[in-house]
Design an enzyme around this catalytic site. Structure first.
Site, short mmCIF file in Angstrom:
data_model
loop_
_atom_site.label_atom_id
_atom_site.label_comp_id
_atom_site.label_asym_id
_atom_site.label_seq_id
_atom_site.Cartn_x
_atom_site.Cartn_y
_atom_site.Cartn_z
N HIS A 33 43.60 43.40 53.79
CA HIS A 33 45.06 43.46 53.87
C HIS A 33 45.72 43.49 52.49
O HIS A 33 46.89 43.79 52.37
CB HIS A 33 45.63 42.34 54.76
CG HIS A 33 45.76 41.00 54.10
ND1 HIS A 33 44.84 40.00 54.26
CD2 HIS A 33 46.71 40.49 53.29
CE1 HIS A 33 45.23 38.92 53.57
NE2 HIS A 33 46.37 39.21 52.98
N GLU A 49 40.00 37.75 28.86
CA GLU A 49 40.37 38.65 29.96
C GLU A 49 39.76 40.05 29.82
O GLU A 49 39.68 40.57 28.72
CB GLU A 49 41.91 38.81 30.02
CG GLU A 49 42.58 37.61 30.63
CD GLU A 49 44.10 37.75 30.62
OE1 GLU A 49 44.61 38.89 30.67
OE2 GLU A 49 44.76 36.70 30.54
N ASP A 54 38.76 41.34 57.84
CA ASP A 54 39.68 41.48 56.72
C ASP A 54 38.89 41.44 55.40
O ASP A 54 38.86 40.42 54.71
CB ASP A 54 40.71 40.33 56.79
CG ASP A 54 41.84 40.50 55.81
OD1 ASP A 54 41.95 41.58 55.21
OD2 ASP A 54 42.60 39.52 55.64
N GLY A 65 49.25 34.57 48.47
CA GLY A 65 48.85 34.90 47.11
C GLY A 65 47.40 34.55 46.83
O GLY A 65 46.81 34.99 45.85
N SER A 84 45.08 35.16 49.15
CA SER A 84 44.28 36.12 49.93
C SER A 84 43.39 36.96 49.02
O SER A 84 43.75 37.29 47.91
CB SER A 84 45.20 37.08 50.68
OG SER A 84 45.76 36.42 51.75
N GLY A 85 42.24 37.32 49.57
CA GLY A 85 41.29 38.15 48.82
C GLY A 85 40.35 37.31 47.99
O GLY A 85 39.29 37.78 47.58
N1 ARG Z 1 47.52 36.01 53.88
C1 ARG Z 1 48.00 35.27 52.78
C2 ARG Z 1 47.94 36.10 51.48
O1 ARG Z 1 48.15 37.29 51.55
C3 ARG Z 1 47.46 33.90 52.63
C4 ARG Z 1 46.17 33.61 53.31
C5 ARG Z 1 45.80 32.18 53.39
N2 ARG Z 1 46.72 31.40 54.16
C6 ARG Z 1 46.42 30.21 54.67
N3 ARG Z 1 47.32 29.48 55.21
N4 ARG Z 1 45.17 29.78 54.58
O2 ARG Z 1 47.82 35.61 50.40
#
Ligand code: ARG
Length: 449
Positions: free
Chosen positions: A92, A119, A142, A238, A240-241
């Site tokens: 995503h 870096e 994902d 933030g 994510s990934g």
């Molecule tokens: N989907 C979110 C992102 O794009 C956060 C994912 C984690 N969220 C959570 N509550 N564990 O950064």
């Protein structure tokens, strides 16, 4: 082709006898993966100060595989280095954007507000999103692979995380760690310095119970759930990934999951039925469910026998592009090392060997410690002999075979070298070569064990 095939077997046999060792076909994905020079065991590291969500600031260099995906210099997602050319992130993060042209990947990052000397920023060559990823909620599968345009140079602050071995799984109750530059609270600010939090893996049952307490039951095939029923510790927007990192029995940090989603951040899911803002565990994409797909795409050789093979106890034959490095890199190589890699490119391709680093004991004619490159497995044509402390310019093979050897003597050792090997269509190279017939096809070759 049969004569050539036999000839090759004979030649490899000769090399083996010379070395007194057997031939193995193998790949070199990420030797020395999952090593942190800073990090302590996660269970010694619980922290009462609230960060990431319930975590703490990371000590610089703790997670050399952590990268920041940036769009117009702005952090958008995390990611994980698994080899000099490959990064894993969440689908995503990269499936909506024109990622290849607009997203950069920065490794060795710690404080986003500063440009630190450690870096390394690369652009992306290609993005592979899992074919079963669907952006509809709840997100399943994902995960995406990013092939870098170039290679990360590994050292103390940039390095790969281990992928799990096939069948390796981290059980419920295991305490793992996630890190990122995501929000410090559901409506919280974005931090500048990398944050981390320790999270237990939940059982499938606990997770299903939590997800079924929601008005709309959410389920998926790749959900790995983490957290505490009372909330308080979680990843957030933030993050994510990024990764869920677990230490395996040998202490190597291993990628167990990819940060994917959660309802809010750090909310409790105990009283979901009676709550206007229901919570969920922190959901990661379970690596053990997508491992074959990852290996299929990043594999740098067919017929793998051993993924940990450095090319030094055996002769490593590779049929696909990849990377090689001296034993124990970036630590010092050992005395009396002898490593050999044979690369076989497809028909009508040449091989380019590009060094990211080279530190090999200097001796005028490179006879103490050295790398040699031959365009044939009989070592008739030496096309390069390298030592010293300068990164050499790329070496291009005149044919589709390349034999690279690294030898050290009993005196003085250094960090050695790291190099990538790329196959280049002959048509793209501006030189003529009449060595076409020299290409030997190893595909049908029987490997003695
Ligand atoms: N989907 C979110 C992102 O794009 C956060 C994912 C984690 N969220 C959570 N509550 N564990 O950064």
């Amino acid at each position: 082709m049969p004569i050539r095939k036999n000839k090759l077997i004979l030649l490899l046999g000769v090399i083996c006898l010379e070395q007194g060792k057997s031939v193995t076909v193998s790949v070199s994905p990420a030797p020395n993966c999952g090593q942190s020079l800073v990090k302590v065991q996660p269970w010694n590291n619980f922290n009462i100060f609230s960060r990431i969500l319930g975590g703490s600031q990371v000590e610089k260099g703790s997670y050399p595989w952590q990268v920041s995906l940036k769009q117009r210099q702005k952090h958008i997602c995390g990611g994980t280095i698994i080899s000099p050319q490959w990064v894993i992130t969440a689908a995503h993060c990269v499936s909506y954007r024109n990622t290849v042209s607009t997203v950069n990947v920065t490794a060795g990052e710690h404080d986003l507000s500063q440009t630190e000397p450690e870096e390394q920023t690369l652009t992306i060559q290609s993005v592979i999103v899992h074919p079963l990823f669907s952006s509809k909620k709840p997100m399943d599968y994902d995960i995406a692979l990013l092939k870098m345009a170039g290679a990360f140079q590994f050292g103390q602050f940039v390095g790969p995380m281990c992928l799990p071995e096939p069948g390796e799984q981290f059980e419920a109750g295991f305490i793992c760690t996630t890190a990122g530059w995501g929000r410090l609270g559901e409506d919280g600010v974005l931090p500048q310095v990398l944050q981390e939090v320790n999270l237990p893996i939940l059982t499938h049952k606990e997770c299903m119970a939590a997800l079924s307490s929601l008005k709309k039951f959410l389920s998926g095939k790749t959900f790995l759930c983490t957290g505490f029923p009372e909330g308080g510790r979680d990843a957030c927007q933030g993050d994510s990934g990024g990764s869920l990192m677990c230490q395996n029995k040998k202490g190597a940090w291993t990628l167990a999951g990819v940060t994917s989603w959660g309802l809010g951040c750090g909310r409790s899911w105990r009283n979901n039925m009676h709550q206007s803002d229901p919570g969920s565990p922190g959901i990661f994409t379970d690596l053990s469910k997508v491992l074959p797909w990852i290996r299929e795409h990043i594999q740098t050789g067919h017929r793998r026998k051993s993924s940990r093979d450095s090319g030094c106890s055996v002769i490593t034959v590779l049929f696909e592009e990849g990377f090689i490095q001296s034993p124990n890199y970036p630590g010092n190589y050992s005395d009396m090392a002898s490593c050999n890699w044979i690369f076989q490119a497809p028909k009508h391709h040449l091989i380019e060997l590009s060094f990211q680093s080279l530190e090999i004991e200097e001796s005028g004619d490179c006879t103490s410690d050295y790398v040699t490159v031959h365009s044939d497995v009989e070592r008739r044509t030496e096309i390069a002999r390298l030592c010293g402390y300068m990164v050499p310019s790329p070496v291009l093979s005149p044919s589709s075979v390349l034999l690279i050897s690294f030898q050290s003597d009993e005196n003085r050792t250094c960090s050695g070298f790291q190099a990538t090997v790329a196959f280049i269509p002959k048509a793209d190279v501006n030189i003529s070569t009449d060595l076409e017939d020299e290409s030997m096809f190893l595909e049908t070759w029987n490997v003695p064990t």
